[in-house]
Design an enzyme around this catalytic site. Structure first.
Site, PDB file in Angstrom:
ATOM      1  NE  ARG A  53      51.217  30.735  59.127  1.00 49.65           N
ATOM      2  CZ  ARG A  53      49.807  31.068  58.660  1.00 49.65           C
ATOM      3  NH1 ARG A  53      49.481  32.648  58.503  1.00 49.65           N
ATOM      4  NH2 ARG A  53      49.524  30.588  58.277  1.00 49.65           N
ATOM      5  CB  THR A  54      58.480  34.765  62.085  1.00 48.19           C
ATOM      6  OG1 THR A  54      57.100  33.615  62.717  1.00 48.19           O
ATOM      7  CG2 THR A  54      59.458  35.897  62.738  1.00 48.19           C
ATOM      8  CE  LYS A  82      76.656  16.459  60.493  1.00 48.81           C
ATOM      9  NZ  LYS A  82      76.628  17.715  59.429  1.00 48.81           N
ATOM     10  NE  ARG A 103      60.259  31.082  66.664  1.00 50.89           N
ATOM     11  CZ  ARG A 103      58.717  30.745  65.902  1.00 50.89           C
ATOM     12  NH1 ARG A 103      58.002  29.796  65.587  1.00 50.89           N
ATOM     13  NH2 ARG A 103      58.141  32.379  65.568  1.00 50.89           N
ATOM     14  CG  HIS A 131      57.674  36.005  68.612  1.00 50.90           C
ATOM     15  ND1 HIS A 131      58.690  36.386  68.041  1.00 50.90           N
ATOM     16  CD2 HIS A 131      56.591  35.324  67.688  1.00 50.90           C
ATOM     17  CE1 HIS A 131      58.482  36.120  66.374  1.00 50.90           C
ATOM     18  NE2 HIS A 131      57.075  35.624  66.383  1.00 50.90           N
TER      19      HIS A 131
END
Ligand SMILES: [Zn+2]
Lengths: 304, 155
Positions: A53-54, A82, A103, A131
Site C-alpha cells: 500500500r505505502t 549480498k 521503508r 511513519h
C-alpha cells in the site's frame, strides 16, 4: 519545511503540517493542475520490507505529478541480500533519483540514510519507529472529519510497536488535542514517546478499557494487535478480543465519532461498521495520494 | 578527616584523580576509560570511602594518563558530581568539575537491538544528553542515567 528530509513526526511544526495539509487540499481540489508538475523527475522507492500500500501510494503520487519511479525490487533479489550496507544502497540509488522513499525494518534507518544522501529522503516506516507520511494523511483525514483543535482522540491497539501511532501522537502535540491511549498493559506506548508527550505538556491519558473513554471521543484511531507480538497464543487471545469493535460497541459512542485505521485490518473493526457514517478508514487510505503528492511537491520543489 | 581517608588510596606522581564518583560507580569509570588492567597502567581505586558531599564516594587514580574530553563527557553521565584532578609531580595542577555535554558518541551503545546503529553500518551510536539520561539520535530510545553503565561499548 525546515529541512530536505522527512524522518520523524517530531521534526514537524504546526506550520509544516498545515503547509502540507493545505497544499494537499489544493491538489485534491484540482489534481489536473499538477499533472506536469514534476515531469522528468524520478523518485527512488527503497522498500526493504514488503508494503504494497505505502509503495503504491507513493508510486501513484509521483506519477500523478508527472514524474516516474524506480524501484529496487524485492530485497531477496537485490544486492542487499549480498550484504551491501544500507548506507551504500542509498548512495547508489541517489545517483538515479531526485528523491528517495525508504521503508526499512530497523529503527533509525531513515535517520542514518538521510546522513548519506543529498536528495530529499522520506521515511516510509522504520521498524517500530516512525511513519510520518502516514501521519500527514491521518491528520488530513482528522482535519476533514473532526477538526484538529479542541479534539478528543482515542488511539487504541498495539501502541508499543505501532509506528503510525508514535508519529501521530507526536504530531498531535502541535494541536489542542486530548489524547487517550487504550492498550493492553504489555503494549503501552514506548518510553520515548511517553517522554515526548509529557515534555510537550499535552493532555494525555492511558487506559486499558475502551469503554472508559468511548463516549467522549471525536475520533477513535484503531490499530492492529499482531499475534506475533505475543509469546503465547493464549495471551494473545485474552487481549485481542477486548480491542475489537462492532456496531454494538458503538452504541455508547457519539453519533459524530470518526473511526480510523491505517489498514490493513484483520478483525479489530467488524465489517458491520463499514457502512456507517463512523467508518473513515477507506477515505483515510485514499487521502494518501493527495497528501503524498503535496509532500513530494514541497520536497522536490525546494531550491537545492 | 578527608586527608585521613585519602591515604587509603596511594598518591600518584603524574596522572588523573577522578574524585567524588558516586559510590559503586568506580568500576564503570574504569570501563569508560577502557582500563581492564591488561595495559600495565598503575590504577588505584577507593570504593565507598566516606564523603561529606556524597555520603559514600568512589575515587579512581590513574597513573600516567590525562583524560580525553570524550571520556570526561561520558563520565559526566554516570558521575555528574565528579571532579577531575590533573596531577603532575604529586601536585594537583588542575581541578575541573565534569560538565554534561549536549551529545555523546562512540562510547555508549544503543540498548535497542533493532536500532540501525547495531547493524553493520558505517556509523556509530550518537546520543542526545537529557537531564536524566541519554537518547539515541537514530531510534529515539531513552537510556536512563542508571542504565548508562550497562550500555558502555567497552563492556
Ligand atoms: Zn538506537
Amino acid at each position: 519545511m525546515r529541512q530536505d528530509h522527512l524522518i520523524s513526526a517530531t521534526d514537524l511544526s504546526r506550520e509544516d503540517i498545515e503547509a502540507v495539509l493545505d497544499h494537499a487540499a489544493e491538489i485534491d481540489a484540482n489534481p489536473a493542475a499538477y499533472r506536469q508538475q514534476h515531469a522528468g523527475k524520478v523518485l527512488g522507492l527503497c522498500f526493504f520490507e514488503p508494503s504494497t500500500r505505502t509503495r503504491m501510494s507513493f508510486d501513484t503520487a509521483m506519477k500523478r505529478l508527472g514524474g516516474q519511479t524506480v524501484d529496487m525490487g524485492p530485497v531477496e533479489s537485490s544486492s542487499v541480500k549480498k550484504g551491501e550496507t544500507l548506507a551504500d544502497t542509498v548512495r547508489v540509488v541517489e545517483g538515479y533519483a531526485d528523491g528517495l522513499v525508504l521503508r526499512h525494518p530497523s529503527e533509525g534507518a531513515a535517520q542514518m540514510a538521510s546522513e548519506f544522501v543529498d536528495v530529499p529522503l522520506i521515511n516510509a516506516g522504520d521498524g517500530a519507529g516512525q511513519h510520518p507520511s502516514q501521519t500527514l494523511l491521518d491528520l488530513y483525514t482528522i482535519r476533514e472529519n473532526a477538526g484538529l483543535d479542541d479534539l478528543t482522540i482515542g488511539i487504541m491497539g498495539d501502541l508499543k510497536y505501532g509506528r503510525t501511532v508514535h508519529s501521530l501522537a507526536e504530531a498531535l502535540t502541535n494541536f489542542d488535542a486530548r489524547q487517550h491511549f487504550i492498550s493492553p498493559e504489555s503494549l503501552r506506548l514506548p518510553r520515548n514517546v511517553r517522554y515526548d508527550l509529557h515534555a510537550s505538556g499535552s493532555q494525555v491519558k492511558e487506559h486499558t478499557e475502551l469503554d472508559e473513554v468511548l463516549p467522549k471521543l471525536d475520533v477513535l484511531y484503531v490499530t492492529r494487535i499482531q499475534r506475533e507480538r505475543f509469546p503465547d497464543e493464549n495471551e494473545y487471545r485474552k487481549v485481542a478480543g477486548e480491542y475489537q469493535i462492532d456496531a454494538e460497541t458503538l452504541e455508547a459512542a457519539s453519533d459524530d465519532l470518526t473511526i480510523m485505521h491505517p489498514l490493513p485490518r484483520v478483525d479489530e473493526i467488524s465489517p458491520d461498521i463499514d457502512d456507517t457514517d463512523h467508518a473513515t478508514y477507506f477515505e483515510q487510505a485514499h487521502n494518501g495520494v493527495p497528501v503524498r503528492m503535496a509532500l513530494l511537491d514541497i520536497l522536490l520543489s525546494q531550491d537545492r | 578527616m578527608t586527608e585521613n581517608h585519602e591515604l587509603r588510596v596511594s598518591k600518584i606522581q603524574n596522572g588523573t584523580v577522578i574524585d567524588h564518583v558516586a559510590g559503586g560507580q568506580a568500576l564503570n569509570v574504569l570501563a569508560i576509560l577502557g582500563i581492564d588492567g591488561t595495559s600495565g597502567e598503575t590504577v588505584s581505586v577507593g570504593m565507598n570511602v566516606p564523603s561529606d558531599r556524597l555520603g559514600r564516594k568512589d575515587i579512581v587514580k590513574v597513573e600516567g594518563r590525562e583524560l580525553s574530553q570524550s571520556e570526561v563527557d561520558v563520565l559526566s553521565l554516570i558521575a555528574p558530581a565528579a571532579s577531575i584532578n590533573i596531577v603532575r609531580d604529586y601536585e594537583v595542577v588542575e581541578k575541573n568539575r565534569v560538565v554534561r555535554p549536549d551529545v555523546v558518541s562512540g562510547i555508549i551503545s544503543c540498548p535497542n537491538t533493532n536500532c540501525i546503529t547495531n547493524a553493520d553500518e558505517p556509523i556509530e551510536a550518537r546520543f542526545t544528553v537529557l537531564s536524566d539520561g541519554v537518547r539515541c539520535e537514530y531510534c529515539d530510545s531513552i537510556v536512563r542515567e542508571d542504565e548508562v553503565a550497562a550500555n558502555l561499548t567497552v563492556n
